[in-house]
Scaffold this active site. Structure first.
Site, PDB file in Angstrom:
ATOM      1  N   GLU A 161       0.796  -1.235   0.000  1.00 32.69           N
ATOM      2  CA  GLU A 161       0.000   0.000   0.000  1.00 32.69           C
ATOM      3  C   GLU A 161       0.831   1.288   0.000  1.00 32.69           C
ATOM      4  O   GLU A 161       0.618   2.169   0.830  1.00 32.69           O
ATOM      5  CB  GLU A 161      -0.976  -0.023   1.187  1.00 32.69           C
ATOM      6  CG  GLU A 161      -1.920  -1.220   1.116  1.00 32.69           C
ATOM      7  CD  GLU A 161      -2.801  -1.408   2.347  1.00 32.69           C
ATOM      8  OE1 GLU A 161      -2.846  -0.515   3.194  1.00 32.69           O
ATOM      9  OE2 GLU A 161      -3.443  -2.472   2.443  1.00 32.69           O
ATOM     10  N   GLU A 266      -6.162 -10.753  -1.057  1.00 29.66           N
ATOM     11  CA  GLU A 266      -6.955 -10.515   0.159  1.00 29.66           C
ATOM     12  C   GLU A 266      -8.440 -10.493  -0.200  1.00 29.66           C
ATOM     13  O   GLU A 266      -9.192  -9.621   0.242  1.00 29.66           O
ATOM     14  CB  GLU A 266      -6.554  -9.180   0.814  1.00 29.66           C
ATOM     15  CG  GLU A 266      -5.077  -9.079   1.135  1.00 29.66           C
ATOM     16  CD  GLU A 266      -4.690  -7.813   1.903  1.00 29.66           C
ATOM     17  OE1 GLU A 266      -5.584  -7.101   2.405  1.00 29.66           O
ATOM     18  OE2 GLU A 266      -3.484  -7.546   1.997  1.00 29.66           O
TER      19      GLU A 266
END
Ligand code: 9MR
Length: 374
Positions: A161, A266
């Site tokens: 991220e 995810e």
């Protein structure tokens, strides 16, 4: 030993569940279930996120289900810096070592998560003022953690991220202290510390065009420096009825064209109201009863939509199975999901393939059923 049932039967069983046939759910131990890892064994690996109780096999439902269904696992939290590196020169490897043992025992490969992330950093790291000390923390962290698990984990999410939604670099402590070369530097350190481990960049919403462009630029930058990057993880935190299939397909193609493996790292599809997209953990929403509508169960129409969304996704994954190496769900069962606590605490969410009793949901059978058409 697990018995396999043919996908056609699985579809029929799934339809019965969808039709609300409660009787068909009874006496259905997971022994008779098809296994995701077996059904997709020639296509891509199937993973799950594991929490501490699951790693320690203190959760009987998961202890039984995980080895049947999954051949890869990602630690949901226990390899993050705040847990594994709580103080300057202190590491806590207890749970991570248990995870490695768990993987060996059940023949499950471990995807390390994550070496460099702005969130879940230990307090001491946030307080470091000098650039030199911060660089030392960064270097020691990667060398020590990646070094310890070299040859023991299959892969690392080296950087997690690092991008904003518009594709620019996120203003994290790593960017402000180390500059935008920190991503390449992290991969360089990881490749030295753990030479035989696959190394990935991982993010959410990086199937969206602007963020995807930033992600492509980042990958190219690492490659141009002559540093190894093996794959890109699209996290896949999506919303029911709004799974961006076109953007996902375009992203699979564009990332694969860079010569990196593509994986969905995810995956979950949330069913509760939310007014934004993605998985920015600092974003929160206000709680009202309308925001938690399914405390007594999921209506059939939503269950059906969830199943259809998962089916469409897996059809797409199968279409591009030559480019996709892994699909990991962010949790084993609905009860475990982080989406019960975010962006509003205490909601009842239903984003996964297994319910709170570890029973397969209609979405599970739709996913299995995609194999009959591939
Ligand atoms: O699922 C994780 C949850 O238990 C933690 O509270 C949360 C804290 O930041 O992190 C969750 O996992 C995140 C993952 O590590 C990175 N991508 C987004 C995931 C969901 O927030």
């Amino acid at each position: 030993m697990m018995k396999r049932i043919i996908p056609g039967a699985a579809m029929l069983y799934g339809s019965l569940l969808l039709a609300g046939c409660a009787a068909s759910q009874k006496n259905t131990g997971s022994e008779q279930l098809p296994s995701l890892k077996e059904v997709f064994s020639k296509d891509f690996a199937i993973g799950t996120a594991l929490n501490a109780a699951q790693i320690e096999e203190k959760d009987p439902g998961a202890a039984k289900l995980v080895p049947q269904q999954f051949n890869m696992a990602t630690p949901e939290n226990i390899m993050k810096a705040e847990v594994i590196h709580p103080r300057w020169n202190e590491y806590n490897f207890t749970l991570a070592d248990k995870l490695i043992e768990y993987g060996k025992k059940h023949d499950i490969k471990i995807n390390g998560h994550t070496l460099i992330w702005h969130s879940q950093l230990p307090a001491f790291a946030r307080q470091i003022q000098s650039v030199d000390s911060f660089r030392l923390f960064f270097t020691n962290h990667i060398n020590t953690v990646a070094g310890r698990y070299s040859g023991k984990v299959f892969s690392w999410d080296v950087v997690n991220e690092a991008l904003n939604e518009d594709g620019s670099m996120r203003k994290s402590i790593f960017l402000s202290k180390l500059g935008d070369g920190f991503v390449t530097e992290a991969f360089r350190l990881a490749q030295t510390a753990s030479p035989n481990t696959e190394l990935y960049y991982n993010d959410y919403n990086n199937e969206q065009p602007a963020k995807r462009a930033g992600c492509i630029a980042l990958i190219k930058k690492v490659q141009a420096a002559g540093v190894r990057i093996d794959g890109v993880g699209i996290q896949g935190h999506w919303h029911v009825g709004k799974v961006p299939l076109k953007d996902i397909e375009e992203s699979i193609l564009q990332y694969a064209a860079l010569g990196v493996k593509v994986m969905f790292t995810e995956l979950d599809i949330e069913v509760l109201p939310r007014n934004f997209q993605g998985a920015e953990v600092s974003q929160r929403m206000q709680n009202t009863p309308a925001m938690n509508p399914y405390t007594n169960g999921l209506p059939d129409s939503v269950q059906q939509q969830l199943a259809d969304d998962y089916e469409a996704l897996f059809k797409l994954f199968l279409k591009h199975k030559d480019k996709i190496t892994r699909v990991t769900f962010w949790g084993v069962d609905d009860g475990q999901s982080w989406l019960n606590g975010w962006p509003i605490r205490g909601r009842t969410n239903y984003p996964l393939l297994f319910d709170r009793q570890f029973k397969p949901k209609p979405a599970f059978f739709k996913v299995i059923g995609t194999k009959t058409k591939s």
